[in-house]
Design an enzyme around this catalytic site. Sequence first.
Site, PDB file in Angstrom:
ATOM      1  CB  SER A 252      -0.973  -0.040   1.185  1.00 24.44           C
ATOM      2  OG  SER A 252      -1.996   0.916   1.037  1.00 24.44           O
ATOM      3  CG  HIS A 394      -5.559  -2.456  -0.302  1.00 28.05           C
ATOM      4  ND1 HIS A 394      -4.755  -2.185  -1.372  1.00 28.05           N
ATOM      5  CD2 HIS A 394      -5.084  -1.696   0.729  1.00 28.05           C
ATOM      6  CE1 HIS A 394      -3.830  -1.301  -1.022  1.00 28.05           C
ATOM      7  NE2 HIS A 394      -4.006  -0.997   0.256  1.00 28.05           N
TER       8      HIS A 394
END
Length: 413
Positions: A252, A394
């Site tokens: 991320s 994610h």
Amino acid sequence: MRILFFATFFLMIVFNLTAQNRKSAELKLPDPLLSENGITITKIEEWKSVRRPEILEMVKKLMYGISPEAPDELKFIVFDQSEDALKGKAIRKQVAVYIPGKTDYHLLDLLIYLPKNIKPAPVFLGLNFQGNHAVNSDPKIRLSDKWVWIGAGGSIKNHPTEKSRGAVSSRWPIEMILKKGYGVATVYAGDLDPDYFDDFKNGIHALYPELQNREDNFSTMGAWAWGLSRCMDYFETDEDIDSEKIAVLGFSRMGKAAIWAGAKDQRFGMVISNESGGGGAALSKRKVGEDLARLNNGNRHWFSKKFKEFNLNEEKLPFDQHMVLSLIAPRPVYIASAEVDPGSDPEGEFLSAKLASPVYNLFGITAFSNIHFPEVNRPMLKEGMGYHIRSGTHDITKYDWEQFLKFADLNWK
């Protein structure tokens, strides 16, 4: 109702993919091998002496901001070392890194696990979100004395407690990595700069106020990347670590920092970005997922002040992220995406790698020159370049790490 929900969700995905394909066809991207004076780069030496410095200076000025020079000296204090960590499976080291001065500045704590049977060991290095103690339940890991994000979605700032040990251990399968013959090293990003905007007055920015009153200011992304390079300074002093085989890795926003660290510091032998999205691996000019306005307005400390001029104006940006990735060449780079993560723009992440391939070609590395966007859970591991899009959301998972380890084996063994 459930059938209607999934039908609507499916149509949204189809519509989004169609829009993405249209955007890809319309893209006009700068050529990483065309110099500012209009000369096409055809030789390795031309890349090293002309084009690479041009791109590096451009992205510093317009996006990541300037960073301070490395300190003349650093103080490394190994405050913990065990030859029998993780039930006898590993060597553990904890290293406090200080910048010497009138009062030594405690820059960071570096947590390291090494396989016992390999010296010097190659190492995966990455920043973590919640403190070193959160990557494993090992009770000997020093609790961070900084604030960390806790609670649902990282909604509360607080100092960690014993209950937070191993909170994100699923993202750091340390024993699996050790078994494959690699070490793991990690640093809490908040040691370097807390992840919130305070006009660059806390963290290491407080040491360099002269780098803030300018458009290409020292940013948080710059601080995180700069800190990763200071870890490399330590690795070069440790005979148990193979400093020529350090893979800098991030998930991320930490994946964005890993890319910038690897692009700037050529001592890193490999760069791995896991779902880094906008400002990381994904192409900005596609305007898919995390576009520049969302990126800069939501996290205005991440990048330089100058970068905000391109909010809703990506067309004027004289580079894109494929050119940042090209700075890593010829060192191996791996980009990972997730199927249910439209904010990171998986196709844009893949295209960025593919468009960096011509620079790898200069070095005799095929990379992704003739590769198309792959199916889900079908990793592409090539010499010098790797990519996968996995099922799921994610996150960084065991599956992701399995591919990173295979890629490291391919390139380093």
